[in-house]
Design a protein around this motif. Structure first.
Motif, short mmCIF file in Angstrom:
data_model
loop_
_atom_site.label_atom_id
_atom_site.label_comp_id
_atom_site.label_asym_id
_atom_site.label_seq_id
_atom_site.Cartn_x
_atom_site.Cartn_y
_atom_site.Cartn_z
N TYR A 295 0.88 -1.01 -0.28
CA TYR A 295 -0.06 0.11 0.08
C TYR A 295 0.91 1.12 0.02
O TYR A 295 0.37 2.31 -0.07
CB TYR A 295 -1.07 0.03 1.20
CG TYR A 295 -0.38 -0.12 2.59
CD1 TYR A 295 0.17 0.62 3.29
CD2 TYR A 295 -0.44 -1.73 2.99
CE1 TYR A 295 0.71 0.38 4.48
CE2 TYR A 295 0.25 -1.98 4.17
CZ TYR A 295 0.86 -0.94 4.81
OH TYR A 295 1.28 -1.41 6.14
N GLN A 296 2.17 1.09 0.20
CA GLN A 296 3.05 2.16 0.28
C GLN A 296 2.78 3.66 0.87
O GLN A 296 2.84 4.72 0.34
CB GLN A 296 3.33 2.40 -1.31
CG GLN A 296 4.01 1.20 -1.75
CD GLN A 296 4.58 1.19 -3.22
OE1 GLN A 296 4.17 2.63 -3.78
NE2 GLN A 296 5.33 0.61 -3.79
N THR B 129 4.94 5.89 7.80
CA THR B 129 6.28 5.48 7.98
C THR B 129 6.30 4.19 9.00
O THR B 129 7.55 3.49 9.18
CB THR B 129 7.04 6.82 8.85
OG1 THR B 129 6.30 6.98 10.14
CG2 THR B 129 7.04 7.96 7.88
N HIS B 130 5.20 3.94 9.65
CA HIS B 130 5.27 2.85 10.67
C HIS B 130 3.79 2.10 10.58
O HIS B 130 3.05 2.79 10.06
CB HIS B 130 5.55 3.46 12.13
CG HIS B 130 6.95 3.86 12.27
ND1 HIS B 130 7.42 5.17 11.75
CD2 HIS B 130 7.82 3.28 12.98
CE1 HIS B 130 8.79 5.20 12.01
NE2 HIS B 130 8.95 4.18 12.86
N THR B 131 3.92 1.14 11.35
CA THR B 131 2.52 0.33 11.58
C THR B 131 2.33 0.03 13.07
O THR B 131 3.41 0.15 13.89
CB THR B 131 2.52 -0.83 10.87
OG1 THR B 131 3.55 -1.73 11.43
CG2 THR B 131 2.77 -0.81 9.37
N LEU B 132 1.11 -0.04 13.34
CA LEU B 132 0.69 -0.32 14.98
C LEU B 132 -0.13 -1.59 14.77
O LEU B 132 -1.10 -1.67 13.93
CB LEU B 132 -0.34 0.66 15.21
CG LEU B 132 -0.56 0.40 16.90
CD1 LEU B 132 0.59 0.72 17.67
CD2 LEU B 132 -1.81 1.22 17.20
N SER C 273 -4.56 -3.59 12.20
CA SER C 273 -3.25 -2.83 12.01
C SER C 273 -3.59 -1.69 11.28
O SER C 273 -4.89 -1.42 10.48
CB SER C 273 -2.39 -3.95 10.89
OG SER C 273 -1.92 -4.86 11.60
N TYR C 274 -2.93 -0.72 11.55
CA TYR C 274 -2.99 0.70 11.01
C TYR C 274 -1.48 1.21 10.42
O TYR C 274 -0.54 0.78 11.00
CB TYR C 274 -3.27 1.60 12.21
CG TYR C 274 -4.49 1.41 13.14
CD1 TYR C 274 -5.75 1.75 12.83
CD2 TYR C 274 -4.67 0.56 14.11
CE1 TYR C 274 -6.93 1.59 13.19
CE2 TYR C 274 -5.74 0.37 14.95
CZ TYR C 274 -6.75 0.76 14.44
OH TYR C 274 -8.05 0.66 15.03
N GLY D 137 -9.37 9.65 2.94
CA GLY D 137 -8.91 9.16 1.72
C GLY D 137 -7.94 7.71 1.78
O GLY D 137 -7.89 7.00 0.84
N TYR D 138 -8.25 7.25 2.93
CA TYR D 138 -7.55 5.82 3.25
C TYR D 138 -8.57 4.90 4.06
O TYR D 138 -9.22 5.46 4.71
CB TYR D 138 -6.34 6.09 4.02
CG TYR D 138 -5.03 6.89 3.23
CD1 TYR D 138 -4.41 6.05 2.54
CD2 TYR D 138 -5.32 8.30 3.22
CE1 TYR D 138 -3.33 6.91 1.69
CE2 TYR D 138 -4.24 9.17 2.45
CZ TYR D 138 -3.38 8.19 1.73
OH TYR D 138 -2.33 8.90 1.10
N PRO D 139 -8.42 3.78 3.97
CA PRO D 139 -7.42 2.96 3.31
C PRO D 139 -7.48 2.99 1.76
O PRO D 139 -8.70 3.26 1.16
CB PRO D 139 -7.47 1.68 3.91
CG PRO D 139 -9.16 1.38 4.22
CD PRO D 139 -9.41 2.94 4.56
N ILE D 140 -6.49 2.50 1.01
CA ILE D 140 -6.25 2.42 -0.40
C ILE D 140 -5.82 0.90 -0.72
O ILE D 140 -5.04 0.45 0.10
CB ILE D 140 -5.71 3.59 -1.17
CG1 ILE D 140 -4.40 3.58 -0.63
CG2 ILE D 140 -6.57 4.73 -1.14
CD1 ILE D 140 -3.61 4.50 -1.52
N GLU D 141 -6.34 0.31 -1.85
CA GLU D 141 -5.66 -0.83 -2.37
C GLU D 141 -5.55 -1.74 -1.22
O GLU D 141 -4.59 -2.45 -0.89
CB GLU D 141 -4.22 -0.56 -2.84
CG GLU D 141 -4.33 0.46 -4.14
CD GLU D 141 -2.78 0.85 -4.61
OE1 GLU D 141 -2.03 -0.16 -4.42
OE2 GLU D 141 -2.89 1.76 -5.51
#
Length: 103
Positions: free
Chosen positions: A44-45, A48-51, A57-58, A84-88
């Protein structure tokens, strides 16, 4: 009696409006707890980080917090959802406003 009711309502309104958990535009902050990880390469690009929380998950970013200081730690975040998110088929995208280490 009417004066007392008016004063009580005013004081209550003041506390509710100053103690709320909202962003500058009045929208509510989302709260989540999980482990912070650097994003790396993702399909999804964005972020900078995930939770990774128990529920989902975010994707994260922050304009005022260095999220790399919390990598590998379980934290509680307060964040605003980025429109506008999530996408793809990616995760929700959050702008972290506050972060606390779990004790």
């Amino acid at each position: 009696m009417k004066v007392l009711t008016t004063i009580t309502a005013g004081v209550l309104f003041f506390f509710i409006s100053t103690c709320s958990n909202t962003t500058g535009d009045g929208s509510a902050l989302l709260q989540a707890t999980g482990v912070v990880q650097a994003s790396g390469i993702t399909s999804y690009q964005y972020g900078t980080h995930t939770l990774a929380s128990e529920e989902k998950s975010y994707a994260l970013k922050s304009t005022n917090i260095d999220l790399s200081k919390y990598e590998g730690e379980t934290v509680k975040i307060s964040a605003e959802k980025i429109e506008g998110y999530p996408i793809e088929n990616g995760p929700e995208y959050l702008n972290v406003q506050k972060i606390e280490r779990n004790k």
